[in-house]
Design an enzyme around this catalytic site. Sequence first.
Site, short mmCIF file in Angstrom:
data_model
loop_
_atom_site.label_atom_id
_atom_site.label_comp_id
_atom_site.label_asym_id
_atom_site.label_seq_id
_atom_site.Cartn_x
_atom_site.Cartn_y
_atom_site.Cartn_z
N ARG A 28 1.48 16.51 12.99
CA ARG A 28 2.49 17.02 13.42
C ARG A 28 2.06 18.78 12.92
NH1 ARG A 28 3.60 12.61 10.97
NH2 ARG A 28 3.42 13.56 9.01
N THR B 131 -8.71 -6.49 4.11
CA THR B 131 -8.54 -4.85 2.99
C THR B 131 -9.60 -5.42 2.15
OG1 THR B 131 -6.51 -4.46 3.32
CG2 THR B 131 -7.70 -3.97 1.41
N LYS C 73 -4.20 -1.89 9.92
CA LYS C 73 -4.32 -2.54 8.69
C LYS C 73 -4.87 -3.30 8.60
CE LYS C 73 -4.03 2.18 7.44
NZ LYS C 73 -4.57 3.29 7.21
N GLU D 119 -9.66 4.38 -2.10
CA GLU D 119 -8.31 3.76 -2.63
C GLU D 119 -8.41 3.07 -4.20
OE1 GLU D 119 -4.94 2.39 -0.34
OE2 GLU D 119 -5.40 2.74 1.58
N TYR E 237 1.44 5.29 -0.45
CA TYR E 237 0.67 6.74 -0.01
C TYR E 237 1.12 8.33 -0.43
CZ TYR E 237 0.11 9.66 4.72
OH TYR E 237 -0.63 10.76 5.50
N HIS F 271 -4.29 13.98 1.36
CA HIS F 271 -4.10 13.26 2.11
C HIS F 271 -2.72 13.22 3.20
CE1 HIS F 271 -5.64 9.64 4.08
NE2 HIS F 271 -4.17 9.05 4.14
N ASP G 160 0.60 -0.79 -0.04
CA ASP G 160 0.09 0.01 -0.10
C ASP G 160 0.85 0.73 -0.15
OD1 ASP G 160 -2.35 1.51 -0.31
OD2 ASP G 160 -2.28 1.52 1.71
N THR H 92 -5.11 6.05 0.05
CA THR H 92 -5.87 7.14 0.22
C THR H 92 -5.52 8.12 -0.42
OG1 THR H 92 -6.13 6.74 2.66
CG2 THR H 92 -7.88 8.56 1.41
N GLU I 161 -10.68 4.19 3.63
CA GLU I 161 -9.62 5.04 2.48
C GLU I 161 -10.12 4.80 1.01
OE1 GLU I 161 -5.37 3.88 3.65
OE2 GLU I 161 -5.93 5.95 5.57
N GLU J 36 -10.27 12.51 7.19
CA GLU J 36 -10.69 13.79 6.96
C GLU J 36 -11.78 14.72 7.16
OE1 GLU J 36 -7.58 13.82 2.89
OE2 GLU J 36 -7.51 11.58 3.63
N ASP K 42 -9.16 0.42 2.51
CA ASP K 42 -8.07 0.34 3.45
C ASP K 42 -8.38 0.10 4.61
OD1 ASP K 42 -5.87 -0.41 4.76
OD2 ASP K 42 -4.40 1.36 4.22
N ARG L 290 -7.99 3.77 13.53
CA ARG L 290 -7.06 5.07 13.63
C ARG L 290 -6.60 5.25 15.22
NH1 ARG L 290 -6.37 6.03 8.93
NH2 ARG L 290 -8.06 6.69 7.40
N GLN M 22 -4.02 2.34 15.00
CA GLN M 22 -2.93 3.02 13.84
C GLN M 22 -2.13 4.10 14.87
OE1 GLN M 22 -4.32 4.71 10.84
NE2 GLN M 22 -2.26 4.69 9.56
CA CA Z 1 -3.84 3.43 2.97
#
Ligand code: CA
Length: 485
Positions: free
Chosen positions: A183, A300, A296, A244, A169, A174, A167, A403, A242, A417, A276, A280, A283
Amino acid sequence: MAGIDGRGVDTMAQLGGISTMLQERDQYEEPAMPNEIDQTHDAKIESWVESANDTSSDFPIQNLPYCAFFSENSGLMPTCGVRIGDFVLDFEPLVEAGLIQVGVGLDATYFCTLSAEERRELRRVVFDLLRADNGELRDRKALVRRALLPVGEVEFGVPVQIGDYTDFYASLYHATNVGSMFRPDNPILPNYKHIPIGYHGRASSIVASGMPVRRPRGQLLPGATIADGEPVFGPCKLLDYEMEVGFFIGGGNEPGEPIAIEDAEDCIVGMCLVNDWSARDMQKWEYVPLGPFLAKSFSTTVSPYIVTMDALAPFRCEATKRAEGDPEPLGYLDSEANRKAGGVDITLEVYLQSAQMRERGMDAVRLSRGSFKDMYWTISQFVAHHSSNGCNLQAGDLLASGTVSGPTRDTRGCLLELTWDGDPWAAEPVVVPGTQRTPIELPTGEQRRFLADGDELIMKGYCEREGYRRIGFGECRGVIEPATE
Ligand code: CA
């Protein structure tokens, strides 16, 4: 008898329809890199399978996505075919009748063992058998009854046996959104614009659309940090999806022999929708320093069709242009063809239907609509990067994009999001992470920040372009079941 065994044009020319098609190919527009536009994309051509001619169908004769399904005739292993209108076309009776020739067995890895040229020939052969003005299959009623099965009478499986799953990113939108939450001062890490960031996923828990998904249990922090309390083990509270796009590897490479970006497209069979599912809260606690793991790997979901790169040829677009000041990709991640046509314009929609909505007969509500063309990195770059260290990709591997989110709120591809109480493009400062989230209101008055038990998540994808038939990806569905006691 039609050859799809790679013997080339001489074999193919034995078929009247196919040789005509080859002669006629010149009249279509200049080959679009990397897959050419030919007669199989001609919007004027219809099928004798009437439901395929409905302009709202995802599955006109110009699409012909691969699928694997269980039917009355199949045994323990699914059988292979293509979707056309409201039917699936089972290849097995066609092989027996000599209308399709297979060089290898029709097993669960079949589509991914074909070379790019064999896939193209198979598409032309099946297209020809299904076109309205060809009676070769149409007029053999008993064979049609065996080969053409209503979709209501089959059960779809995962389209191929998936060996490994990776997978990525690859949406800068995203990555920026998620980075801003966790962050705020440093949302995009220094490697992001140099490396297509990815991690190795789990293939064993990939399921076909329609399979329920059990809410996972795992380690969770009661507060924002460990200073607020020790971790506990329990059902995930912040379950997310997610949106994807995935693609399947055909052929592959030998260990130690990277795939050049110029050859990457030949190793891609086609694309599907991927959910996916993401825990959270698990994670957030586990991802440092090695990335996602149990948040994760519990499940899936993939859509049941591989929409081939040949079918997608008219919908290719430029790769996303890098903003001024962004670094140029290193040579092994860069090619002219990739810049000009590395993107794929696929519209992606996400819908949600709660258990209460289902009971009250209410339609699912749309949560987002984005496009795969907004991705920062392309599928060719994924393949080139993944194999650049000599890692061997194998037939049937699934690579997913990460995502898919776009520049606006309604294009965000996950609840993390969508319900985030802050916006990096707004004039206001970003809200401190861990504070309130903006819930989504459902028509029942229910609210969602993350998924509840009984919610069904439905993903759809389709491609549209002036002058071409719309083609679709079908659906990728899953209902959330409660965690085990
Ligand atoms: Ca993903």
